[in-house]
Design a protein around this motif. Structure first.
Motif, mmCIF file in Angstrom:
data_model
loop_
_atom_site.group_PDB
_atom_site.id
_atom_site.type_symbol
_atom_site.label_atom_id
_atom_site.label_comp_id
_atom_site.label_asym_id
_atom_site.label_seq_id
_atom_site.Cartn_x
_atom_site.Cartn_y
_atom_site.Cartn_z
ATOM 1 N N GLU A 136 2.113 -10.881 2.036
ATOM 2 C CA GLU A 136 2.222 -9.727 1.139
ATOM 3 C C GLU A 136 1.441 -8.555 1.707
ATOM 4 O O GLU A 136 0.470 -8.741 2.434
ATOM 5 N N LEU A 137 1.831 -7.352 1.317
ATOM 6 C CA LEU A 137 1.113 -6.135 1.679
ATOM 7 C C LEU A 137 0.143 -5.787 0.554
ATOM 8 O O LEU A 137 0.512 -5.884 -0.616
ATOM 9 N N LEU A 138 -1.054 -5.357 0.906
ATOM 10 C CA LEU A 138 -1.996 -4.875 -0.104
ATOM 11 C C LEU A 138 -1.696 -3.404 -0.349
ATOM 12 O O LEU A 138 -1.972 -2.548 0.497
ATOM 13 N N LEU A 139 -1.086 -3.132 -1.488
ATOM 14 C CA LEU A 139 -0.707 -1.773 -1.872
ATOM 15 C C LEU A 139 -1.126 -1.533 -3.318
ATOM 16 O O LEU A 139 -1.376 -2.502 -4.058
ATOM 17 N N PRO A 140 -1.191 -0.272 -3.749
ATOM 18 C CA PRO A 140 -1.567 0.000 -5.141
ATOM 19 C C PRO A 140 -0.583 -0.663 -6.115
ATOM 20 O O PRO A 140 0.569 -0.927 -5.773
ATOM 21 N N GLU A 141 -1.076 -0.905 -7.293
ATOM 22 C CA GLU A 141 -0.263 -1.531 -8.341
ATOM 23 C C GLU A 141 0.945 -0.661 -8.666
ATOM 24 O O GLU A 141 0.959 0.543 -8.407
ATOM 25 N N GLY A 142 1.951 -1.267 -9.273
ATOM 26 C CA GLY A 142 3.196 -0.588 -9.610
ATOM 27 C C GLY A 142 3.049 0.597 -10.544
ATOM 28 O O GLY A 142 3.917 1.461 -10.588
ATOM 29 N N ASP A 143 1.934 0.665 -11.292
ATOM 30 C CA ASP A 143 1.761 1.799 -12.205
ATOM 31 C C ASP A 143 1.225 3.048 -11.498
ATOM 32 O O ASP A 143 1.140 4.119 -12.092
ATOM 33 N N SER A 185 1.518 6.217 -8.922
ATOM 34 C CA SER A 185 2.652 7.122 -8.708
ATOM 35 C C SER A 185 3.413 6.747 -7.433
ATOM 36 O O SER A 185 2.868 6.081 -6.539
ATOM 37 N N LEU A 186 4.638 7.199 -7.359
ATOM 38 C CA LEU A 186 5.452 6.973 -6.170
ATOM 39 C C LEU A 186 4.744 7.552 -4.944
ATOM 40 O O LEU A 186 4.720 6.926 -3.880
ATOM 41 N N GLY A 187 4.146 8.721 -5.085
ATOM 42 C CA GLY A 187 3.423 9.353 -3.981
ATOM 43 C C GLY A 187 2.252 8.513 -3.510
ATOM 44 O O GLY A 187 2.027 8.357 -2.307
ATOM 45 N N GLU A 188 1.484 7.967 -4.466
ATOM 46 C CA GLU A 188 0.351 7.109 -4.094
ATOM 47 C C GLU A 188 0.825 5.853 -3.377
ATOM 48 O O GLU A 188 0.254 5.451 -2.359
ATOM 49 N N ARG A 189 1.871 5.231 -3.904
ATOM 50 C CA ARG A 189 2.356 3.980 -3.321
ATOM 51 C C ARG A 189 3.006 4.205 -1.963
ATOM 52 O O ARG A 189 2.769 3.442 -1.026
ATOM 53 N N SER A 190 3.805 5.268 -1.817
ATOM 54 C CA SER A 190 4.426 5.520 -0.512
ATOM 55 C C SER A 190 3.367 5.957 0.505
ATOM 56 O O SER A 190 3.395 5.527 1.656
ATOM 57 N N GLY A 191 2.413 6.767 0.077
ATOM 58 C CA GLY A 191 1.325 7.162 0.972
ATOM 59 C C GLY A 191 0.522 5.964 1.441
ATOM 60 O O GLY A 191 0.144 5.862 2.618
ATOM 61 N N ALA A 192 0.270 5.026 0.538
ATOM 62 C CA ALA A 192 -0.466 3.812 0.902
ATOM 63 C C ALA A 192 0.336 2.971 1.896
ATOM 64 O O ALA A 192 -0.223 2.404 2.841
ATOM 65 N N ALA A 213 4.104 11.111 2.415
ATOM 66 C CA ALA A 213 4.510 10.717 1.065
ATOM 67 C C ALA A 213 5.060 11.911 0.303
ATOM 68 O O ALA A 213 4.626 13.042 0.500
ATOM 69 N N GLN A 214 6.000 11.621 -0.582
ATOM 70 C CA GLN A 214 6.460 12.670 -1.491
ATOM 71 C C GLN A 214 5.802 12.419 -2.845
ATOM 72 O O GLN A 214 5.485 11.298 -3.187
ATOM 73 N N ASP A 215 5.579 13.500 -3.565
ATOM 74 C CA ASP A 215 4.827 13.411 -4.810
ATOM 75 C C ASP A 215 5.569 12.704 -5.932
ATOM 76 O O ASP A 215 4.968 12.003 -6.726
ATOM 77 N N ASP A 216 6.860 12.907 -6.014
ATOM 78 C CA ASP A 216 7.586 12.277 -7.112
ATOM 79 C C ASP A 216 8.972 11.896 -6.638
ATOM 80 O O ASP A 216 9.375 12.208 -5.524
ATOM 81 N N GLY A 217 9.677 11.203 -7.475
ATOM 82 C CA GLY A 217 11.019 10.786 -7.111
ATOM 83 C C GLY A 217 11.702 10.155 -8.301
ATOM 84 O O GLY A 217 11.154 10.077 -9.404
ATOM 85 N N ASP A 218 12.914 9.689 -8.037
ATOM 86 C CA ASP A 218 13.682 9.066 -9.104
ATOM 87 C C ASP A 218 13.832 7.570 -8.834
ATOM 88 O O ASP A 218 13.178 7.018 -7.941
ATOM 89 N N GLU A 219 14.700 6.947 -9.586
ATOM 90 C CA GLU A 219 14.892 5.503 -9.453
ATOM 91 C C GLU A 219 15.391 5.125 -8.061
ATOM 92 O O GLU A 219 15.011 4.091 -7.520
ATOM 93 N N ASP A 220 16.222 5.971 -7.468
ATOM 94 C CA ASP A 220 16.698 5.707 -6.114
ATOM 95 C C ASP A 220 15.535 5.696 -5.127
ATOM 96 O O ASP A 220 15.504 4.879 -4.198
#
Length: 182
Positions: free
Chosen positions: A84-91, A93-100, A141-148
């Motif tokens: 597994e990858l150590l990444l931020p929890e699902g809650d 933001s998309l930006g935080e998770r993609s940046g991580a 990373a991008q700051d926000d996004g949609d379901e896609d």
């Protein structure tokens, strides 16, 4: 899923901060994983080796960083592909998770290069995977996004996970198996 769980993002963050490491939990885990996937040895001074900084202290046992090291080694060797990858929890933001995730890839590449050397024994698929990880490491990373975008991030995370297992197979498992036949 592996029997050995990674410590939490927060626990690794706090332990890294206590040692004044200038790295995120994702980048640290990526580096640690890159070190082992490239054939780096487990040693008491693993942190100094992985981070290429001889001034770093040895990690005391029974700490989140020690647990991160043990879980990373064990998960890479898991025949059930429980890595597994150590990444931020699902809650987060998309930006935080993609940046991580991009931080994770940068850490992986640096330590993989240290451990595997200039000409690692990569398969054609391994060469391609390493190139793709380099592209991800250069992404922003991008700051926000949609379901896609959420779906795309999940697919990229799975790609990274499989690429790491492939590279570990090329650099560690294949040479180990060749040795056992000699």
């Amino acid at each position: 899923m592996s029997e050995v769980e990674l410590p939490s993002w927060t626990a690794v963050h706090d332990a890294a901060a206590a040692l004044r490491l200038g790295t995120t939990p994702a980048e640290l885990h990526g580096a640690l994983t890159g070190w082992y996937a490239g054939g780096g040895a487990d040693a008491p001074d693993w942190l100094a080796r992985v981070m290429a900084d001889d001034a770093l202290p040895r990690v005391p046992g029974d700490t989140p960083l020690d647990a991160l090291n043990a879980a990373s080694r064990t998960q890479l060797e898991d025949r059930g592909f429980g890595f597994e990858l150590l990444l931020p929890e699902g809650d987060a933001s998309l930006g935080e998770r993609s940046g991580a995730l991009f931080d994770w890839c940068r850490g992986f590449l640096g330590a993989f290069g240290l451990a595997a050397g200039e000409n690692p024994p990569l398969s054609e698929e391994g060469e391609e995977a390493l190139g793709d990880l380099a592209k991800l490491a250069a992404a922003t990373a991008q700051d926000d996004g949609d379901e896609d975008d959420e779906d795309a991030l999940a697919e990229i995370e799975e790609f990274v996970r499989v690429a790491v297992l492939l590279l570990h197979g090329d650099c560690v498992l294949a040479p180990r198996h060749r040795k056992s036949f000699n």
